[in-house]
Write a protein that holds these residues in place. Sequence first.
Motif, short mmCIF file in Angstrom:
data_model
loop_
_atom_site.label_atom_id
_atom_site.label_comp_id
_atom_site.label_asym_id
_atom_site.label_seq_id
_atom_site.Cartn_x
_atom_site.Cartn_y
_atom_site.Cartn_z
N ILE A 19 0.85 -1.19 0.00
CA ILE A 19 0.00 0.00 0.00
C ILE A 19 0.89 1.25 0.00
CG2 ILE A 19 -1.93 -1.16 1.10
CD1 ILE A 19 -1.19 0.15 3.72
N PRO A 20 0.41 2.34 -0.58
CA PRO A 20 1.19 3.57 -0.59
C PRO A 20 1.48 4.06 0.84
CG PRO A 20 -0.72 3.75 -2.05
CD PRO A 20 -0.87 2.48 -1.28
N PHE A 21 2.57 4.78 0.99
CA PHE A 21 3.00 5.28 2.30
C PHE A 21 1.88 6.02 3.02
CE2 PHE A 21 4.64 8.69 4.95
CZ PHE A 21 5.43 7.97 5.85
N GLU A 22 1.22 6.91 2.31
CA GLU A 22 0.19 7.73 2.94
C GLU A 22 -0.96 6.87 3.48
OE1 GLU A 22 1.59 8.31 0.02
OE2 GLU A 22 2.64 10.21 0.33
N ALA A 23 -1.34 5.85 2.71
CA ALA A 23 -2.42 4.95 3.14
C ALA A 23 -1.98 4.14 4.35
CB ALA A 23 -2.84 4.03 2.01
N ALA A 24 -0.72 3.69 4.36
CA ALA A 24 -0.21 2.93 5.49
C ALA A 24 -0.17 3.80 6.74
CB ALA A 24 1.18 2.37 5.17
N LEU A 25 0.25 5.04 6.58
CA LEU A 25 0.31 5.96 7.72
C LEU A 25 -1.09 6.25 8.26
CD1 LEU A 25 2.18 7.61 9.51
CD2 LEU A 25 1.98 9.48 7.85
N GLU A 26 -2.04 6.45 7.36
CA GLU A 26 -3.42 6.70 7.77
C GLU A 26 -3.98 5.49 8.54
OE1 GLU A 26 -7.62 7.33 5.51
OE2 GLU A 26 -5.92 8.50 4.76
N ALA A 30 -5.20 5.06 12.55
CA ALA A 30 -6.47 4.46 12.96
C ALA A 30 -6.24 3.34 13.96
CB ALA A 30 -7.23 3.95 11.74
N VAL A 31 -5.20 2.55 13.73
CA VAL A 31 -4.87 1.45 14.66
C VAL A 31 -4.51 2.02 16.02
CG1 VAL A 31 -3.13 -0.32 15.15
CG2 VAL A 31 -4.18 -0.21 12.89
N VAL A 32 -3.69 3.04 16.05
CA VAL A 32 -3.29 3.67 17.31
C VAL A 32 -4.51 4.23 18.04
CG1 VAL A 32 -2.01 5.59 18.34
CG2 VAL A 32 -0.93 4.14 16.60
N ALA A 33 -5.39 4.89 17.31
CA ALA A 33 -6.60 5.46 17.92
C ALA A 33 -7.46 4.37 18.54
CB ALA A 33 -7.40 6.25 16.89
N SER A 34 -7.60 3.25 17.84
CA SER A 34 -8.43 2.17 18.39
C SER A 34 -7.79 1.57 19.63
CB SER A 34 -8.70 1.09 17.34
OG SER A 34 -7.55 0.34 17.05
N LEU A 35 -6.47 1.46 19.64
CA LEU A 35 -5.78 0.94 20.82
C LEU A 35 -5.89 1.91 21.99
CD1 LEU A 35 -2.60 -0.57 19.15
CD2 LEU A 35 -4.43 -1.85 20.29
N GLU A 51 -0.62 -5.55 13.73
CA GLU A 51 -0.80 -4.82 12.48
C GLU A 51 -0.03 -3.51 12.52
OE1 GLU A 51 -4.31 -2.86 9.67
OE2 GLU A 51 -4.86 -3.69 11.63
N GLY A 52 -0.11 -2.83 13.65
CA GLY A 52 0.60 -1.56 13.81
C GLY A 52 2.10 -1.71 13.68
N VAL A 53 2.65 -2.76 14.28
CA VAL A 53 4.09 -3.00 14.17
C VAL A 53 4.47 -3.23 12.71
CG1 VAL A 53 5.93 -4.65 14.75
CG2 VAL A 53 4.36 -3.85 16.53
N ALA A 54 3.68 -4.02 12.00
CA ALA A 54 3.95 -4.28 10.57
C ALA A 54 3.88 -2.98 9.77
CB ALA A 54 2.96 -5.31 10.02
N LEU A 55 2.91 -2.13 10.08
CA LEU A 55 2.77 -0.86 9.37
C LEU A 55 3.96 0.06 9.65
CD1 LEU A 55 -1.04 -0.31 9.88
CD2 LEU A 55 0.11 -0.58 7.67
N VAL A 56 4.42 0.09 10.89
CA VAL A 56 5.59 0.92 11.24
C VAL A 56 6.80 0.45 10.45
CG1 VAL A 56 7.24 1.42 13.09
CG2 VAL A 56 4.79 1.62 13.52
N CYS A 59 6.32 1.46 6.73
CA CYS A 59 6.54 2.90 6.55
C CYS A 59 8.03 3.24 6.66
CB CYS A 59 5.73 3.70 7.57
SG CYS A 59 3.96 3.73 7.24
N GLY A 60 8.70 2.62 7.63
CA GLY A 60 10.13 2.85 7.80
C GLY A 60 10.92 2.45 6.56
N GLN A 61 10.57 1.30 5.99
CA GLN A 61 11.25 0.85 4.77
C GLN A 61 10.98 1.80 3.62
OE1 GLN A 61 9.61 -3.08 4.45
NE2 GLN A 61 11.14 -4.00 5.80
N GLN A 62 9.74 2.25 3.49
CA GLN A 62 9.41 3.17 2.40
C GLN A 62 10.15 4.50 2.57
OE1 GLN A 62 5.10 2.83 2.81
NE2 GLN A 62 5.00 1.77 0.84
N LEU A 63 10.30 4.95 3.81
CA LEU A 63 11.04 6.19 4.05
C LEU A 63 12.52 6.02 3.73
CD1 LEU A 63 9.36 7.48 7.33
CD2 LEU A 63 9.24 8.51 5.06
N GLU A 64 13.08 4.85 4.04
CA GLU A 64 14.48 4.59 3.71
C GLU A 64 14.70 4.61 2.20
OE1 GLU A 64 15.66 0.93 5.59
OE2 GLU A 64 15.38 1.76 7.60
#
Length: 84
Positions: A19-26, A30-35, A51-56, A59-64
């Motif tokens: 998924i695109p970076f922006e979608a993953a961040l969004e 949402a995951v953080v808010a639900s937690l 799921e949140g750990v996988a998204l982080v 996103c980190g890989q995409q930023l690299e």
Amino acid sequence: MAPRGKAEAEASKPADGEIPFEAALERLEAVVASLESGEIELETALARFEEGVALVRRCGQQLEVAERRIETLVEEADGLVVGS
């Protein structure tokens, strides 16, 4: 801004299944808010945390990758950075 070449446009597209970076961040937000709400059951919270750990990580890989692309562009311009 100059139009981007086909190769550059292709390089900026996410890979299949990614998924695109922006979608993953969004989704991460949402995951953080639900937690943080504290209104979900333990098993659901654990699944969301995973799921949140996988998204982080994603996103980190995409930023690299983006950082490496920027470094390459700067090097191609003979290291001359204009601004600041």
